[in-house]
Design an enzyme around this catalytic site. Structure first.
Site, PDB file in Angstrom:
ATOM      1  N   CYS B 117       0.894  -1.158   0.000  1.00 16.76           N
ATOM      2  CA  CYS B 117       0.000   0.000   0.000  1.00 16.76           C
ATOM      3  C   CYS B 117       0.926   1.200   0.000  1.00 16.76           C
ATOM      4  O   CYS B 117       1.492   1.534   1.046  1.00 16.76           O
ATOM      5  CB  CYS B 117      -0.909   0.003   1.220  1.00 16.76           C
ATOM      6  N   CYS B 120      -0.462   4.226   2.325  1.00 14.21           N
ATOM      7  CA  CYS B 120      -0.505   4.132   3.793  1.00 14.21           C
ATOM      8  C   CYS B 120      -0.111   2.715   4.211  1.00 14.21           C
ATOM      9  O   CYS B 120       1.043   2.351   4.075  1.00 14.21           O
ATOM     10  CB  CYS B 120      -1.863   4.540   4.339  1.00 14.21           C
ATOM     11  N   SER B 121      -1.046   1.923   4.694  1.00 15.66           N
ATOM     12  CA  SER B 121      -0.702   0.567   5.139  1.00 15.66           C
ATOM     13  C   SER B 121      -1.908  -0.357   5.064  1.00 15.66           C
ATOM     14  O   SER B 121      -2.090  -1.197   5.929  1.00 15.66           O
ATOM     15  CB  SER B 121      -0.156   0.608   6.565  1.00 15.66           C
TER      16      SER B 121
END
Lengths: 100, 212
Positions: B117, B120-121
């Site tokens: 990603c 972000c995560s």
């Protein structure tokens, strides 16, 4: 606006598209590195509230069609060190895509 | 008398103390406490409900994902369902359906998939638990997208030139699960034995499933 209301999908799997080269301020889910690049629709994922609106506590309706778009790595990164047919697949909302 | 008692009794720990990490009230910590206390005061939630959610989050582990992969290796109909509708496949196994759409991507002799990603995560937490720290690092996020074969090499994962590397950037409403290749020599293995070979990293795509 009803939550079920969605914008009609303009593209289908296999269509060639180009990502808009735009730099609006605010919360945007289209990564910089892919703007202006050309790829192929891998699949239509469905339609989702627009995150660019949701981020500011607005409803994000009507829902935007979301696609997975496949790009050749050699078209994305200059001097890509892998193989020529390696790919990157990214989720991109319809309002960021133009027919190619 | 043991060696231990030769030390100065007034110094119980010889190793350096680890610094506390919860003694700084940062802006976001204060915000979290304020919002949580307000929600509890207004009876929108309770302290126990918050605790239960944290507990449930900590109880989600890659073992859930491992069970899904083992079933896909063992049952062709389930594999088909997983690749077509990941959430329905999880539900069919009695697991959480997940809040986001699950896209399962299959590794073969010709294709190696890896997930990141970059923004972000994003991570399929309902199947794999909390993401590892490196998955959230700028280093992994910025490099695996543009030089995946080199990053895979750093994880000890060499993908041959006869296979395509597909990076999946999880930028919006999908979550990704890599279905690793079934290791050789596992014919006749039970699902639970197969599940032991499926690691978190294999389901992110930075490694292969373990060889038995």
């Amino acid at each position: 606006m009803a939550e079920t209301e969605a914008i009609a999908a303009l593209f289908k799997a296999g269509d060639c598209v180009r990502v808009r080269e735009a730099y609006p301020i605010g919360h945007v889910r289209t990564p910089y590195y892919i703007r202006g690049k050309s790829g192929v629709i891998e699949r239509l994922c469905g339609a989702y509230p627009n995150p660019e609106e949701l981020a500011y506590a607005r409803p994000g309706l009507p829902r935007q069609p979301l696609y997975r778009v496949r790009f050749r790595q050699t078209d994305v990164w200059q001097g890509y060190r892998g193989k020529g047919d390696d790919t990157v697949d990214i989720e991109i909302y319809q309002h960021w895509l133009q027919a190619q | 008398m043991s060696e231990h008692h030769h030390h100065d009794e007034s110094v119980p720990h010889r190793h350096p103390l680890r610094a506390d990490q919860d003694d700084t009230l940062t802006y976001w910590r204060a915000m979290e406490i304020a919002v949580r206390e307000l929600l509890i005061d207004k009876e929108i939630t309770t302290a126990d409900e918050v605790r239960r959610e944290v507990e449930a989050m900590d109880n989600r582990t890659p073992a859930h994902g491992g069970r899904v992969i083992a079933r896909a290796w063992s049952d062709p109909d389930f594999r088909k369902l997983l690749l077509e509708d990941g959430n329905a496949a999880c539900e069919a196994m009695g697991l959480e359906r997940g809040l986001y759409k699950l896209v399962a991507v299959e590794n073969t002799d010709k294709v190696h998939n890896v997930v990141v990603c970059t923004l972000c995560s994003c991570y399929p937490r309902f199947l794999l638990g909390l993401p590892p720290d490196w998955y959230k690092s700028r280093n992994y996020r910025s490099r695996v997208i543009s030089d995946p074969r080199a990053v895979l090499g750093e994880f000890g994962t060499v993908v041959g030139d006869d296979a395509v590397v597909r990076v999946h950037d999880s930028t919006a409403d999908m979550r990704y699960l890599v279905v690793p290749k079934r290791p050789s020599g596992t014919e006749g293995f039970s699902e639970s034995k197969l599940a032991e070979l499926v690691t978190r990293d294999a389901m992110i795509g930075v490694s292969f499933a373990r060889q038995p």
